[in-house]
Design a protein around this motif. Structure first.
Motif, PDB file in Angstrom:
ATOM      1  N   LEU A  50      54.474  57.936  61.017  1.00  0.00           N
ATOM      2  CA  LEU A  50      53.020  57.946  61.186  1.00  0.00           C
ATOM      3  C   LEU A  50      52.559  58.879  62.303  1.00  0.00           C
ATOM      4  CD1 LEU A  50      52.166  54.183  60.599  1.00  0.00           C
ATOM      5  CD2 LEU A  50      51.920  56.064  58.991  1.00  0.00           C
ATOM      6  N   ASN A  51      53.498  59.406  63.082  1.00  0.00           N
ATOM      7  CA  ASN A  51      53.099  60.340  64.142  1.00  0.00           C
ATOM      8  C   ASN A  51      52.395  61.570  63.582  1.00  0.00           C
ATOM      9  OD1 ASN A  51      54.517  63.177  64.805  1.00  0.00           O
ATOM     10  ND2 ASN A  51      55.882  61.968  63.517  1.00  0.00           N
ATOM     11  N   TYR A  52      52.777  61.938  62.353  1.00  0.00           N
ATOM     12  CA  TYR A  52      52.165  63.142  61.771  1.00  0.00           C
ATOM     13  C   TYR A  52      50.669  62.922  61.529  1.00  0.00           C
ATOM     14  CZ  TYR A  52      57.117  64.192  60.788  1.00  0.00           C
ATOM     15  OH  TYR A  52      58.470  64.402  60.880  1.00  0.00           O
ATOM     16  N   LEU A  53      50.289  61.643  61.408  1.00  0.00           N
ATOM     17  CA  LEU A  53      48.865  61.314  61.283  1.00  0.00           C
ATOM     18  C   LEU A  53      48.235  61.123  62.659  1.00  0.00           C
ATOM     19  CD1 LEU A  53      49.150  58.634  58.435  1.00  0.00           C
ATOM     20  CD2 LEU A  53      48.025  60.843  58.224  1.00  0.00           C
ATOM     21  N   SER A  54      48.914  60.311  63.495  1.00  0.00           N
ATOM     22  CA  SER A  54      48.308  59.987  64.795  1.00  0.00           C
ATOM     23  C   SER A  54      48.259  61.226  65.693  1.00  0.00           C
ATOM     24  CB  SER A  54      49.073  58.861  65.473  1.00  0.00           C
ATOM     25  OG  SER A  54      50.365  59.283  65.829  1.00  0.00           O
ATOM     26  N   GLY A  55      49.193  62.160  65.477  1.00  0.00           N
ATOM     27  CA  GLY A  55      49.253  63.367  66.311  1.00  0.00           C
ATOM     28  C   GLY A  55      48.015  64.243  66.206  1.00  0.00           C
ATOM     29  N   ILE A  56      47.278  64.121  65.119  1.00  0.00           N
ATOM     30  CA  ILE A  56      46.055  64.933  64.995  1.00  0.00           C
ATOM     31  C   ILE A  56      44.802  64.062  64.879  1.00  0.00           C
ATOM     32  CG2 ILE A  56      47.096  67.061  64.099  1.00  0.00           C
ATOM     33  CD1 ILE A  56      46.147  66.058  61.281  1.00  0.00           C
ATOM     34  N   GLY A  57      44.913  62.829  65.357  1.00  0.00           N
ATOM     35  CA  GLY A  57      43.668  62.069  65.520  1.00  0.00           C
ATOM     36  C   GLY A  57      43.336  61.050  64.457  1.00  0.00           C
ATOM     37  N   TYR A  58      44.225  60.782  63.517  1.00  0.00           N
ATOM     38  CA  TYR A  58      43.927  59.821  62.453  1.00  0.00           C
ATOM     39  C   TYR A  58      43.426  58.492  63.036  1.00  0.00           C
ATOM     40  CZ  TYR A  58      44.718  57.004  58.211  1.00  0.00           C
ATOM     41  OH  TYR A  58      44.584  56.177  57.120  1.00  0.00           O
ATOM     42  N   LEU A  59      42.315  58.054  62.553  1.00  0.00           N
ATOM     43  CA  LEU A  59      41.674  56.784  62.941  1.00  0.00           C
ATOM     44  C   LEU A  59      41.103  56.759  64.362  1.00  0.00           C
ATOM     45  CD1 LEU A  59      44.040  54.104  61.280  1.00  0.00           C
ATOM     46  CD2 LEU A  59      41.986  55.168  60.327  1.00  0.00           C
TER      47      LEU A  59
END
Ligand code: MSP
Length: 493
Positions: free
Chosen positions: A227-236
């Motif tokens: 999930l870092n690939y999402l959280s790394g660019i601001g997901y949520l």
């Protein structure tokens, strides 16, 4: 245009070795190339810090897990600085922001009915952090790393991976998702055997992100890390950035973690209704003495040694030039030295020295003015076209081969035109070769940025001029005086 590129997150149980630097240098090369094309690039890398493996590694060193993670993530950052990795964000899975995203995703999926509670009874390999099937249950060993493993039996939350079987088959078969192409069958065969639902919590592993709904469980480290690939660019939490960059254009991984990235990862994204990454490219392994280079095999090759002995750029160059990306390759100092002496010292270094000598001796440090030979303009266009295609195809060694055609051409051109002779029309030759070298600096910048900057200085060129790909089409401007000279590549015995 945007370009979002990622590397895997490296486990903090080991310090960076050649294998880790490989993926990261390759990603850096692509990031730099697309920036030079004018794209808005986001390059994400970082460290994977939770789970049983890290917990056990920290105990061995007499540290708490977070102490180990703090120490090793710094070592990774220092290594990336040494070899000029231009990442936009270094994410750590122990960051609050990431942990919040993982919890929210878990909760969302639970509410959507994508997760359910059940019982996991089976084998688990701590080294691979993976649920595995074993052939011989009396002597269980991990099918991947061959270590002894044990059976676990615990209640768990499961992700409904099996329901994505058909759609995944379709994606793998009909899109660019799995790269290189020759890896497709491997992934496909695995999916076709049948996918079981995936346990995504652990009952007895304290070092992990707590489940937001049931504190007895921590979240499975791979579910967390992917999930870092999402959280790394601001997901949520930063929808603007997320919207700008999602989905990834290229994700680079090693071939050992394909199943996680080519099967579990897209299934998670499908369950979240998010578009999939365009390409996930699996590269091969660096081998030493017939085995994969890894901490556990004890055959680590220290990047430090090569960086100190030869410099960061020769190290980057060797990694990208020596072996076609995607295949395995033997890392040895003998091969390194050969490549270094022939390509960097003989071909490239000499070309620069010869040209600077001529400008100094014949023209008092000033580049003569006048017309550029059409031949060199033409070959520059040709090389540009071909090397760009190769790099866009993620074929680094072939891209460098294309660029080398210009290096070889310019050396030969000097030999033939003999501009050092009294009688020769040396102005035109020097101007043309100077322009050719300037273009080489542009083309090689993604691979060996520090060298290109140093050479630009020596040639009296502005650094900014070589950081834009399209600049090869224009002539450098004004009257140019060459700068202070230094030897960049020393021959190694
Ligand atoms: N933490 C996981 C990845 C999580 S991504 C959400 C992991 N970490 S790792 O540190 O073990 O490996 C990271 C990468 O390094 C993998 O892509 C792996 O293939 C690569 N390499 C490790 N050793 C290697 C070689 N000897 N050669 C080339 N690359 C190899 O897996």
């Amino acid at each position: 245009m945007k370009f979002y590129i990622t590397t895997p997150l490296y486990y903090v149980n080991a310090e960076p070795h050649v294998g880790h630097t490989y993926t990261t240098v390759a990603a850096d090369c692509l990031a730099r190339f697309y920036r030079m094309k004018g794209y808005d690039v986001f390059f994400l890398t970082g460290t994977d810090e939770h789970g049983q493996k890290i917990y056990e590694a920290s105990k061995k060193e007499g540290l708490t897990p977070i102490e180990l993670a703090d120490r090793v993530s710094e070592i990774f950052k220092n290594m990336w600085e040494k070899i000029n990795i231009s990442y936009d964000r270094f994410i750590r899975t122990t960051e609050k922001q990431h942990e919040e995203v993982v919890k929210k995703v878990f909760k969302n999926l639970l509410e959507k009915g994508e997760l359910y509670k059940g019982e996991y009874k089976g084998f688990y390999c701590v080294h691979c952090e993976s649920y595995v099937n074993v052939e011989d249950k009396t002597k269980p060993i991990c099918p991947d790393c061959k270590r002894d493993i044990s059976e676990i039996s615990e209640t768990s939350y499961f992700f409904k991976l099996s329901k994505y079987q058909n759609i995944l088959e379709n994606i793998i078969e009909n899109t660019e998702f799995v790269k290189p192409d020759f890896r497709k069958n491997e992934v496909l065969n695995f999916v076709k055997i049948g996918l079981s639902d995936l346990s995504i919590t652990r009952r007895n592993v304290a070092w992990g992100i707590e489940s937001p709904t049931d504190e007895k469980y921590t979240i499975y480290v791979w579910f967390d890390a992917l999930l870092n690939y999402l959280s790394g660019i601001g997901y949520l939490y930063d929808e603007e950035t997320f919207k700008k960059y999602w989905p990834p254009d290229v994700q680079l991984i090693g071939k050992d973690i394909m199943r996680f990235h080519h099967i579990i990862w897209p299934a998670i994204l499908l369950s979240l209704n998010l578009p999939l990454p365009k390409k996930i490219f699996a590269h091969g392994w660096w081998i030493s003495g017939k085995e994969k280079i890894s901490k556990s095999k004890g055959n680590i090759i220290s990047p430090e040694y090569f960086i100190n002995e030869y410099g960061p750029d020769p190290f980057r160059f060797f990694l990208l030039r020596e072996i076609p990306f995607g295949l395995d390759g033997e890392f040895s100092e003998e091969n390194f030295k050969k490549r270094y002496n022939s390509d960097l010292v003989n071909d490239f270094g000499n070309l620069l020295n010869r040209t600077l000598n001529l400008i100094e001796k014949k023209f008092n440090d000033y580049v003569p003015e006048g017309e550029i030979d059409n031949q060199i303009i033409e070959i520059s266009y040709d090389v540009y076209k071909k090397f760009s295609e190769k790099i866009e195809n993620i074929s680094f060694s072939e891209a460098i081969e294309e660029i080398w055609k210009l290096v070889v051409f310019l050396n030969k051109y000097l030999d033939e035109k003999t501009p050092w002779r009294e009688t020769a029309n040396s102005e035109k030759t020097i101007i043309s070769v100077f322009y050719g070298i300037r273009n080489l600096l542009i083309f090689l910048y993604p691979f060996i940025p520090q060298t290109c900057e140093k050479m630009a200085n020596m040639l009296g060129l502005k650094i900014e001029e070589i950081k834009k790909l399209g600049n090869f089409k224009i002539k450098y401007s004004g009257r140019i005086k060459i700068g202070k000279r230094e030897i960049i590549f020393y021959r190694k015995k």
